[in-house]
Enzyme design. Structure first.
Site, PDB file in Angstrom:
ATOM      1  N   GLY A  40       0.820  -1.206   0.000  1.00 28.09           N
ATOM      2  CA  GLY A  40       0.000   0.000   0.000  1.00 28.09           C
ATOM      3  C   GLY A  40       0.851   1.252   0.000  1.00 28.09           C
ATOM      4  O   GLY A  40       0.501   2.256  -0.640  1.00 28.09           O
ATOM      5  N   ALA A  78      -3.636  -4.803   0.943  1.00 27.87           N
ATOM      6  CA  ALA A  78      -4.390  -6.043   1.125  1.00 27.87           C
ATOM      7  C   ALA A  78      -4.370  -6.553   2.554  1.00 27.87           C
ATOM      8  O   ALA A  78      -5.358  -7.128   3.022  1.00 27.87           O
ATOM      9  CB  ALA A  78      -3.853  -7.115   0.177  1.00 27.87           C
ATOM     10  N   HIS A  79      -3.272  -6.366   3.272  1.00 30.60           N
ATOM     11  CA  HIS A  79      -3.209  -6.951   4.609  1.00 30.60           C
ATOM     12  C   HIS A  79      -4.108  -6.227   5.605  1.00 30.60           C
ATOM     13  O   HIS A  79      -4.296  -6.697   6.731  1.00 30.60           O
ATOM     14  CB  HIS A  79      -1.764  -6.998   5.108  1.00 30.60           C
ATOM     15  N   CYS A 107       5.359   7.811  24.126  1.00 26.62           N
ATOM     16  CA  CYS A 107       6.098   7.025  25.122  1.00 26.62           C
ATOM     17  C   CYS A 107       6.242   5.582  24.668  1.00 26.62           C
ATOM     18  O   CYS A 107       5.856   4.655  25.365  1.00 26.62           O
ATOM     19  CB  CYS A 107       5.384   7.077  26.463  1.00 26.62           C
TER      20      CYS A 107
END
Length: 481
Positions: free
Chosen positions: A69, A195-196, A322
């Site tokens: 992406g 896609a993931h 943090c």
């Protein structure tokens, strides 16, 4: 172990797993070759492109597959800007875009272009009017995510797309987070996705360039993927990605699952502030992704909080300053002007059980309380928990004569201490000064610039401002109550 980080990467969809295994046997050959194995691979690639295009809502010849992406965003931005160089070199993007857009904008600026960062409100949403006001004759491209990856706020993409069309300026939409839940509406020009994020395998992205959009791919020419994504296609992963996206669209239960997850998120949004003191739930409460909620906890070390939740069996992420990966606050939280310390992002994958959410709500208060106790946070009622980290604040009764009048009062030396220690030490001493007097916090932690004003807003104290100091900055707070 409950996995609550689908916004980073969703678990592999069962359909994707099946398609991946099947295509390893059938789709290993070069789809550009004319022999039998190559033709078979080509048929699989064409079918995957058609399935993905139908799910996105575009033509198959407008869509190409990329290695990620991020690569889709970079290719889309550089290609659109290059094609419109004669029209102008100004790029518009919101202040909360994914880092892939921001990095592409930095490269454009370094090459002599210009960019305008559009502000967002406290929910993380950009106003369409801000885009309209910034559009000009020299605008080459507008980039706007469909929904934010850290807080889930949906952007007014359809309205912005109409404005861009009227102005003759292309709009690139980063749809990575929203595409699993449905197509992006409106007359956008370019779209990128990964896609993931929807349960496909990693290593596959989508780039759509609609017909009529001027586009000039950058880099060496390549004959594959219309010259827009060079290199041999990862066909098994592409087939699995397209199959899982098509399965989501075809499943009649997808809409119902979205509503079920939205109800679970609504419960988290409502219960966390009730169960944990000093918490700020961020992002738009209504116009948001159905599965994502983000909140920040005062007086909490974000890295420790995530580790403790992991030990308790929950996988969550954070945009906090943090954390071990960064010493500066998330650019998204900074642009929104909300608290960054102790930040937790919950993004529920498909199928998350209600019992898992209930158990999280049971565990969270204990975990936050434990972390705060270790940091010596003032307890409710004014009593102070013995400090186990950072020590007692170093204070002086009054500022030096050279300091401005508003700084006269207590001084807290938090130099060299990382968040949330500067805010904790401020909280410890604010009650020691009379109402109307000030506390000045000296800090060289970038997060203090964001978190001290946020603390003031949450605790009904007056944030006077900051000034330069020998090291870092001096942040002045006036006691109001």
């Amino acid at each position: 172990m409950p996995y609550f980080d689908a916004a980073s990467t969703a678990p592999l969809h069962p359909v994707a797993r099946e398609a991946l295994l099947a295509s390893l046997d059938e789709g290993w050959a070069d789809p550009a070759r004319l022999y039998r194995e190559g033709r078979r691979a080509r048929l699989l690639l064409d079918a995957a492109r058609e399935a993905a295009a139908e799910a996105v809502g575009c033509r198959p010849d407008e869509l190409v597959f990329t290695p990620s992406g991020t690569q889709a965003v970079h290719t889309g931005v550089s290609g659109a800007l290059a094609a419109r160089r004669r029209a102008g070199r100004r790029l518009l993007h919101s202040a909360v875009e994914h880092s892939s857009v921001l990095h592409a904008a930095e490269v454009h600026e370094a090459a002599g272009g210009s960019r305008v960062e559009l502000p967002v409100d406290r929910t993380g949403r950009v106003a369409a009017g801000e885009v309209a006001a910034a559009l000009g004759t020299d605008t080459a491209l507008v980039c706007l995510q469909s929904a934010n990856h850290e807080v889930g706020t949906e952007q007014p993409v359809e309205e912005v797309a109409e404005l861009c069309r009227e102005a003759g300026v292309p709009l690139l939409v980063d749809a990575a987070q929203s595409l699993p839940w449905g197509p992006v509406r409106g007359p956008w020009s370019l779209l990128a996705a990964s896609a993931h994020k929807w349960g496909g395998p990693p290593g596959v992205g989508l780039l759509v360039v609609r017909k009529g959009t001027r586009f000039a791919p950058q880099g060496p020419a390549d004959e594959r993927e219309s010259g827009r994504s060079p290199g041999f296609e990862n066909l098994p992963a592409i087939v699995a990605a397209a199959a899982s996206l098509r399965a989501l669209r075809a499943d009649p239960g997808t809409e119902g699952e979205a509503e079920r997850l939205r109800r679970l998120v609504d419960r988290i949004r409502a219960r966390v502030p009730e169960l944990v003191p000093d918490v700020e739930v961020v992002g738009d409460p209504v116009r948001r992704l159905p599965h994502l909620v983000t909140f920040s906890c005062l007086y909490v070390d974000g890295e420790t909080l995530l580790h403790e939740l992991d030990r308790a069996g929950f996988s969550v992420s954070s945009g906090s300053s943090c954390t071990s990966s960064t010493l500066t606050p998330s650019h998204v939280l900074r642009a929104m002007g909300v608290l960054s310390e102790g930040n937790v992002r919950i993004s529920l994958p498909y199928g998350t059980a209600e019992a898992e959410v209930e158990r999280f709500l049971e565990v969270l208060p204990q975990v936050v309380r434990s972390v705060r106790e270790r940091l010596g946070v003032p307890a409710a009622g004014g009593e102070e928990v013995p400090a186990a980290a950072g020590g007692a604040p170093q204070t002086a009764p009054a500022a030096p004569a050279a300091e401005p009048a508003e700084a006269a009062g207590l001084i807290v030396d938090a130099l060299g201490k990382r968040c949330p220690i500067p805010v904790i030490e401020l909280a410890k001493v604010i009650g020691e000064v009379p109402v109307g007097q000030t506390v000045t916090v000296l800090s060289d932690d970038e997060a203090a610039r964001q978190d001290i004003p946020a603390w003031c807003a949450m605790r009904d104290q007056e944030y006077v401002g900051e000034r330069a100091a020998g090291r870092g900055a001096a942040y002045v707070v006036r006691r109001r109550a």
